[in-house]
Design an enzyme around this catalytic site. Structure first.
Site, PDB file in Angstrom:
ATOM      1  N   TYR A  40      19.238  31.791  27.531  1.00 20.38           N
ATOM      2  CA  TYR A  40      20.265  32.040  28.557  1.00 20.38           C
ATOM      3  C   TYR A  40      20.647  30.740  29.292  1.00 20.38           C
ATOM      4  O   TYR A  40      21.830  30.416  29.421  1.00 20.38           O
ATOM      5  CB  TYR A  40      19.739  33.095  29.548  1.00 20.38           C
ATOM      6  CG  TYR A  40      20.628  33.286  30.754  1.00 20.38           C
ATOM      7  CD1 TYR A  40      21.774  34.073  30.681  1.00 20.38           C
ATOM      8  CD2 TYR A  40      20.333  32.664  31.968  1.00 20.38           C
ATOM      9  CE1 TYR A  40      22.607  34.236  31.791  1.00 20.38           C
ATOM     10  CE2 TYR A  40      21.157  32.823  33.073  1.00 20.38           C
ATOM     11  CZ  TYR A  40      22.287  33.602  32.985  1.00 20.38           C
ATOM     12  OH  TYR A  40      23.113  33.749  34.074  1.00 20.38           O
ATOM     13  N   TYR A  78      32.671  38.985  39.103  1.00 23.26           N
ATOM     14  CA  TYR A  78      31.622  39.508  40.002  1.00 23.26           C
ATOM     15  C   TYR A  78      32.250  40.380  41.099  1.00 23.26           C
ATOM     16  O   TYR A  78      33.142  41.169  40.825  1.00 23.26           O
ATOM     17  CB  TYR A  78      30.777  38.362  40.609  1.00 23.26           C
ATOM     18  CG  TYR A  78      30.467  37.298  39.619  1.00 23.26           C
ATOM     19  CD1 TYR A  78      29.657  37.589  38.539  1.00 23.26           C
ATOM     20  CD2 TYR A  78      31.016  36.035  39.703  1.00 23.26           C
ATOM     21  CE1 TYR A  78      29.371  36.630  37.583  1.00 23.26           C
ATOM     22  CE2 TYR A  78      30.739  35.056  38.754  1.00 23.26           C
ATOM     23  CZ  TYR A  78      29.922  35.370  37.705  1.00 23.26           C
ATOM     24  OH  TYR A  78      29.659  34.431  36.770  1.00 23.26           O
ATOM     25  N   SER A 126      28.903  30.802  33.310  1.00 25.50           N
ATOM     26  CA  SER A 126      29.014  32.232  32.974  1.00 25.50           C
ATOM     27  C   SER A 126      30.197  32.573  32.072  1.00 25.50           C
ATOM     28  O   SER A 126      30.299  33.711  31.616  1.00 25.50           O
ATOM     29  CB  SER A 126      29.102  33.060  34.245  1.00 25.50           C
ATOM     30  OG  SER A 126      27.843  33.088  34.849  1.00 25.50           O
TER      31      SER A 126
HETATM   32  N1  GLN Z   1      23.616  29.608  35.159  1.00 23.25           N
HETATM   33  C1  GLN Z   1      24.114  30.339  36.279  1.00 23.25           C
HETATM   34  C2  GLN Z   1      23.048  31.275  36.787  1.00 23.25           C
HETATM   35  O1  GLN Z   1      22.427  31.921  35.977  1.00 23.25           O
HETATM   36  C3  GLN Z   1      25.359  31.083  35.885  1.00 23.25           C
HETATM   37  C4  GLN Z   1      25.947  31.840  37.006  1.00 23.25           C
HETATM   38  C5  GLN Z   1      27.447  31.812  37.041  1.00 23.25           C
HETATM   39  O2  GLN Z   1      28.139  31.036  36.401  1.00 23.25           O
HETATM   40  N2  GLN Z   1      27.963  32.643  37.887  1.00 23.25           N
HETATM   41  O3  GLN Z   1      22.815  31.363  37.965  1.00 23.25           O
END
Ligand code: GLN
Length: 315
Positions: free
Chosen positions: A195, A247, A68
């Protein structure tokens, strides 16, 4: 602000020594085998300064899955393409929810809270897709990261991307839901293809610190002098990193470290000291909200030792 290199080197050395003794290192993400098998023993910290110097400790030249953290760079690209129209599709408020939460999306009629939770980042990816084929959109993201870090070897870990796709049921649910509301305009599998691949980009802490430098220096890459984004935009991206970059752990991170930052489930954190430095931390063990446990601790120590915070406070 002049940077005291000796003080920084000493700080990094002390932090690396302390991190080596920490037993509670958290647990690496285990939703795909490629991340589950990375040792929680890794630790890296790299500080990129205005004059192009890199101060590192630990495994700073070992590549890891940026996950992310890529969302900072895709947001930057999408703002370049869509400008403020992007905010019609994505909000700017902290979510207070898990990175892959679905419930909030329903309450809020398919418009994600911010660009750094999964739903928001998927909507941002939809903008980058624009009139391109997925391969071209991905090429653009990769070229951007390579240019920012001055390293053409940065690449995508295809095994990670494939596993993400095979297990990404929640991301498919989020994307389908947003497609129903017209927040996403392309076919869901094309958007998610891009993505999953940008989440699967592998970088070292050194490359990542370098790539984030433009955010520390008002939108200008301090080495090349190239203006990546306007000062206003750099300030706003930093503001979003501070409020939404971790988050439902964003408040806690701001409380402990006091700097804008973005985390990923690969254990990476990009952290910005405005006007001073761009920092990348990496340790794969995560806390209970999916942010690097040692990465956060190391940044907390470094920020305190170096008197780096956005409040102008010196201890
Ligand atoms: N590829 C991960 C997902 O989409 C990225 C989430 C993250 O790094 N928090 O679940």
């Amino acid at each position: 602000m002049a940077l005291d290199g000796t003080r920084l080197k000493d700080a990094l050395e002390a932090i690396a020594a302390e991190m080596a003794t920490v037993e509670e290192r958290g647990k690496p993400a285990d939703y795909i085998p490629e991340l589950a098998r990375v040792s929680a023993g890794h630790f890296a910290l790299c500080v990129a300064t205005e004059d192009g110097r890199l101060f590192s400790c630990g495994d700073a030249d070992t590549a890891f899955s940026i996950q992310s953290v890529s969302k900072v760079f895709t947001l930057t690209l999408a703002l370049g393409l869509a400008g403020d129209a992007l905010w019609k599709r994505v909000g700017r408020e902290p979510s207070g929810s898990a990175f892959n939460s679905i419930v909030q999306l329903e309450y809020e009629h398919g418009r994600p809270r911010n660009p750094f939770i999964n739903a928001g980042a998927i909507a941002v990816t939809d903008i980058i897709l624009g009139n391109h084929q997925p391969r071209e959109a991905l090429g653009e993201i990769l070229r951007f990261l390579r240019a920012l870090s001055g390293d053409d070897t940065i690449s995508i870990d295809e095994a990670v991307a494939l596993s993400e796709k095979q297990t990404g049921y929640r991301n498919f649910a989020l994307a389908n839901y947003m497609r129903a509301y017209g927040i996403i305009t392309h076919p869901v599998d094309l958007v998610l293809g891009v993505y999953f691949h940008h989440c699967a980009i592998a970088m070292t802490a050194q490359q990542l610190a370098q790539a984030g430098s433009f955010l520390a220096f008002g939108g200008r890459d301090p080495l090349s002098g190239f203006r990546v984004v306007s000062p206003d935009r750099a300030r706003r991206i930093n503001a979003l990193m501070l409020t939404c970059g971790h988050y439902d752990g964003s408040g806690e991170f701001a409380y402990r470290v006091g700097l804008p930052a973005k985390s990923g489930v690969g254990g990476g954190i990009l952290c910005i000291v405005p006007g001073v430095a761009s920092i990348a931390a990496w340790s794969p063990g995560l806390n209970d909200v999916g942010n690097s446990r040692l990465g956060t601790l190391a940044l907390e120590r470094l920020a305190k030792t170096m008197d780096w915070n956005i409040f102008g406070i010196r201890s």
